[in-house]
Write a protein that holds these residues in place. Structure first.
Motif, PDB file in Angstrom:
ATOM      1  N   VAL A 234      -6.714 -17.660   7.072  1.00  0.00           N
ATOM      2  CA  VAL A 234      -6.804 -16.767   5.908  1.00  0.00           C
ATOM      3  C   VAL A 234      -6.676 -15.309   6.338  1.00  0.00           C
ATOM      4  O   VAL A 234      -5.958 -14.518   5.711  1.00  0.00           O
ATOM      5  CB  VAL A 234      -8.141 -17.005   5.161  1.00  0.00           C
ATOM      6  CG1 VAL A 234      -8.383 -15.955   4.099  1.00  0.00           C
ATOM      7  CG2 VAL A 234      -8.134 -18.404   4.527  1.00  0.00           C
ATOM      8  N   ILE A 235      -7.355 -14.929   7.417  1.00  0.00           N
ATOM      9  CA  ILE A 235      -7.352 -13.520   7.840  1.00  0.00           C
ATOM     10  C   ILE A 235      -5.934 -13.057   8.191  1.00  0.00           C
ATOM     11  O   ILE A 235      -5.484 -11.992   7.770  1.00  0.00           O
ATOM     12  CB  ILE A 235      -8.302 -13.315   9.057  1.00  0.00           C
ATOM     13  CG1 ILE A 235      -9.758 -13.568   8.629  1.00  0.00           C
ATOM     14  CG2 ILE A 235      -8.142 -11.918   9.651  1.00  0.00           C
ATOM     15  CD1 ILE A 235     -10.342 -12.549   7.684  1.00  0.00           C
ATOM     16  N   LYS A 240      -0.937  -9.859   6.420  1.00  0.00           N
ATOM     17  CA  LYS A 240       0.484  -9.791   6.036  1.00  0.00           C
ATOM     18  C   LYS A 240       0.680  -9.183   4.660  1.00  0.00           C
ATOM     19  O   LYS A 240       1.762  -8.740   4.325  1.00  0.00           O
ATOM     20  CB  LYS A 240       1.090 -11.206   6.008  1.00  0.00           C
ATOM     21  CG  LYS A 240       1.394 -11.801   7.335  1.00  0.00           C
ATOM     22  CD  LYS A 240       2.252 -13.065   7.109  1.00  0.00           C
ATOM     23  CE  LYS A 240       1.800 -14.156   8.060  1.00  0.00           C
ATOM     24  NZ  LYS A 240       2.246 -15.479   7.642  1.00  0.00           N
ATOM     25  N   HIS A 241      -0.365  -9.247   3.817  1.00  0.00           N
ATOM     26  CA  HIS A 241      -0.196  -8.831   2.416  1.00  0.00           C
ATOM     27  C   HIS A 241      -1.080  -7.643   2.068  1.00  0.00           C
ATOM     28  O   HIS A 241      -1.467  -7.459   0.921  1.00  0.00           O
ATOM     29  CB  HIS A 241      -0.474 -10.020   1.492  1.00  0.00           C
ATOM     30  CG  HIS A 241       0.506 -11.122   1.662  1.00  0.00           C
ATOM     31  ND1 HIS A 241       1.738 -11.128   1.055  1.00  0.00           N
ATOM     32  CD2 HIS A 241       0.470 -12.241   2.424  1.00  0.00           C
ATOM     33  CE1 HIS A 241       2.406 -12.212   1.403  1.00  0.00           C
ATOM     34  NE2 HIS A 241       1.653 -12.906   2.244  1.00  0.00           N
ATOM     35  N   PHE A 242      -1.384  -6.839   3.074  1.00  0.00           N
ATOM     36  CA  PHE A 242      -2.230  -5.662   2.896  1.00  0.00           C
ATOM     37  C   PHE A 242      -1.697  -4.795   1.746  1.00  0.00           C
ATOM     38  O   PHE A 242      -0.498  -4.593   1.619  1.00  0.00           O
ATOM     39  CB  PHE A 242      -2.238  -4.843   4.202  1.00  0.00           C
ATOM     40  CG  PHE A 242      -3.205  -3.714   4.164  1.00  0.00           C
ATOM     41  CD1 PHE A 242      -4.558  -3.951   4.331  1.00  0.00           C
ATOM     42  CD2 PHE A 242      -2.765  -2.416   3.931  1.00  0.00           C
ATOM     43  CE1 PHE A 242      -5.467  -2.915   4.282  1.00  0.00           C
ATOM     44  CE2 PHE A 242      -3.673  -1.368   3.885  1.00  0.00           C
ATOM     45  CZ  PHE A 242      -5.027  -1.627   4.060  1.00  0.00           C
ATOM     46  N   GLY A 243      -2.616  -4.328   0.873  1.00  0.00           N
ATOM     47  CA  GLY A 243      -2.183  -3.459  -0.229  1.00  0.00           C
ATOM     48  C   GLY A 243      -2.004  -4.219  -1.530  1.00  0.00           C
ATOM     49  O   GLY A 243      -1.952  -3.624  -2.608  1.00  0.00           O
ATOM     50  N   LYS A 244      -1.919  -5.525  -1.460  1.00  0.00           N
ATOM     51  CA  LYS A 244      -1.799  -6.309  -2.704  1.00  0.00           C
ATOM     52  C   LYS A 244      -3.177  -6.654  -3.257  1.00  0.00           C
ATOM     53  O   LYS A 244      -4.177  -6.620  -2.535  1.00  0.00           O
ATOM     54  CB  LYS A 244      -1.035  -7.603  -2.425  1.00  0.00           C
ATOM     55  CG  LYS A 244       0.425  -7.385  -2.108  1.00  0.00           C
ATOM     56  CD  LYS A 244       1.159  -8.706  -2.076  1.00  0.00           C
ATOM     57  CE  LYS A 244       2.607  -8.500  -1.645  1.00  0.00           C
ATOM     58  NZ  LYS A 244       3.209  -9.734  -1.169  1.00  0.00           N
ATOM     59  N   VAL A 248      -9.111 -14.812  -2.662  1.00  0.00           N
ATOM     60  CA  VAL A 248      -9.240 -15.819  -1.601  1.00  0.00           C
ATOM     61  C   VAL A 248      -9.995 -17.027  -2.131  1.00  0.00           C
ATOM     62  O   VAL A 248     -11.019 -16.900  -2.806  1.00  0.00           O
ATOM     63  CB  VAL A 248      -9.952 -15.224  -0.365  1.00  0.00           C
ATOM     64  CG1 VAL A 248     -10.320 -16.322   0.644  1.00  0.00           C
ATOM     65  CG2 VAL A 248      -9.079 -14.170   0.310  1.00  0.00           C
ATOM     66  N   LEU A 249      -9.474 -18.201  -1.836  1.00  0.00           N
ATOM     67  CA  LEU A 249     -10.137 -19.468  -2.155  1.00  0.00           C
ATOM     68  C   LEU A 249     -10.509 -20.101  -0.826  1.00  0.00           C
ATOM     69  O   LEU A 249      -9.626 -20.453  -0.033  1.00  0.00           O
ATOM     70  CB  LEU A 249      -9.159 -20.361  -2.918  1.00  0.00           C
ATOM     71  CG  LEU A 249      -9.641 -21.729  -3.374  1.00  0.00           C
ATOM     72  CD1 LEU A 249     -10.656 -21.590  -4.492  1.00  0.00           C
ATOM     73  CD2 LEU A 249      -8.467 -22.572  -3.873  1.00  0.00           C
ATOM     74  N   ALA A 296      -5.240 -19.455  -0.245  1.00  0.00           N
ATOM     75  CA  ALA A 296      -6.155 -20.596  -0.231  1.00  0.00           C
ATOM     76  C   ALA A 296      -6.257 -21.154   1.182  1.00  0.00           C
ATOM     77  O   ALA A 296      -5.243 -21.293   1.884  1.00  0.00           O
ATOM     78  CB  ALA A 296      -5.646 -21.678  -1.187  1.00  0.00           C
ATOM     79  N   GLN A 297      -7.489 -21.467   1.554  1.00  0.00           N
ATOM     80  CA  GLN A 297      -7.731 -22.003   2.894  1.00  0.00           C
ATOM     81  C   GLN A 297      -7.554 -23.512   2.892  1.00  0.00           C
ATOM     82  O   GLN A 297      -8.077 -24.206   2.010  1.00  0.00           O
ATOM     83  CB  GLN A 297      -9.174 -21.662   3.283  1.00  0.00           C
ATOM     84  CG  GLN A 297      -9.565 -22.167   4.642  1.00  0.00           C
ATOM     85  CD  GLN A 297     -11.073 -22.099   4.860  1.00  0.00           C
ATOM     86  OE1 GLN A 297     -11.858 -21.966   3.933  1.00  0.00           O
ATOM     87  NE2 GLN A 297     -11.463 -22.205   6.117  1.00  0.00           N
TER      88      GLN A 297
END
Ligand code: TXA
Ligand code: MG
Length: 318
Positions: A234-235, A240-244, A248-249, A296-297
């Motif tokens: 997840v981390i 990769k999607h910083f700023g969006k 988190v599930l 999602a994890q």
């Protein structure tokens, strides 16, 4: 459940109307399985393609012969072991089951639901209930009456409130091909438990077209509107999607960056049965928060973790 609510539902069902009923897995849209008129209404409400057959709910294993024939001995063993409960058996159908129920197939999916309200309805009726999950085709299944209300307000008059579904994901589906048991859909009865009776099960591979045996196997299904990514890490995915706007599930509590917009933790202790029970409600909540992305994890690959991963894979966009 007040008895007048049950009575109103019974009267509506006798009148070929459709009623939302709780089961131990998810809520269903129930109608008289012997009535083409009623079953046609179910397909219309769900906007469901006609090739996709419905599950027929009966009040006890003793009624199985009324809907199915040439029943393999192993199917009877499974019925005795798991009913009432979240196991659907696909068997040769009796002639009087309308083709519209079975998508034109010569087999019918049957189960005895393990919820007191569903059983009370069935006890009061002299016909079985065809009932798919109470969601528009392809979207997330409902595990509370409120989820059903959100989907069908204005188009469905009777929604019986039986609380949050105990199991939280659909029934496991087993069929027989040349007498050999086959797993068609992962669900709330654990494959390990079924295999104690059947031995190692073969599974039908994922498919993405109309010829699939069980459209619960369609690779896109149970899908939120929000883009969803399934990952072991997840981390790394968050980075990769910083700023969006990210939701988190996750299975159990972890430390996540402050900028995460929404967090759904399926079980405080990491218990996979709890997680299954909470899964769809968490997906509904995340899908209502205008997120750019749900991360999602992946669950541990044993017990209910297998069925949860199966649903998450179908929910995931890529
Ligand atoms: O837990 C459940 O099974 C819930 C509750 C309401 O009982 N019902 C449910 O129904 O999940 P639905 O319609 O959402 O999913 C039924 C699945 C579909 O994938 C369908 O293709 C499969 O069962 N199915 C039904 N009859 C079948 C048959 N004759 N052969 C193969 N698959 C069948
Ligand atoms: Mg469904």
């Amino acid at each position: 459940m007040p008895s007048n609510a049950i009575q109103a539902a019974v009267a509506a069902l006798q009148n070929n109307e459709i009623v939302a009923m709780p089961t131990e897995t998810v809520y269903g849209l129930a109608g008289n399985a012997y009535s083409e008129v009623a079953v046609q209404k179910i397909f219309a409400l769900k906007n469901r393609p006609h090739y996709n057959p419905l599950i027929v709910h009966i009040k006890s294993a003793g009624y199985l012969q009324q809907v199915a024939k040439n029943i393999p001995a192993m199917a009877m063993q499974l019925a005795d072991a798991f009913w009432p409960g979240p196991l659907t058996l696909v068997l040769e159908k009796q002639d009087h089951i309308p083709d519209i129920v079975t998508g034109g197939k010569n087999t019918v999916g049957v189960r005895v639901p393990g919820h007191p309200v569903a059983l009370e309805l069935l006890e009061a009726l002299d016909f079985p209930l065809a009932a798919p999950s109470a969601n528009p085709f392809g979207s997330i299944s409902p595990t509370t009456a409120k989820h059903v209300v959100d989907y069908f307000t204005g188009t469905l008059d009777i929604i019986l409130d039986g609380g949050s579904c105990d199991k939280g994901i659909e029934s496991t589906i087993i069929g027989f091909e040349n007498g050999v048991p086959i797993l068609y859909r992962q669900g709330s009865t654990k494959v390990e438990d079924i295999e104690k009776i059947t031995g190692a099960l073969q599974m039908r591979v994922h498919a993405n077209n109309e010829s699939v045996m069980a459209p619960g196997m369609l690779s896109k299904h149970y899908a939120p509107n929000t883009t969803t990514i399934l990952t072991d890490n997840v981390i790394a995915e968050i980075e990769k999607h910083f700023g969006k706007r990210i939701g988190v599930l996750q299975l159990k509590p972890t430390t996540l960056p402050d900028f995460i917009s929404a967090i759904e933790t399926l079980s405080q202790s990491g218990d996979l049965e709890d997680a299954a029970k909470n899964l769809y409600a968490a997906m509904h909540r995340l899908d209502h928060q205008n997120l750019d992305l749900i991360i999602a994890q992946k669950m541990p690959a044993h017990g209910m973790g297998l069925a949860i991963n199966d649903k998450l894979e179908r929910a995931a966009t890529s």
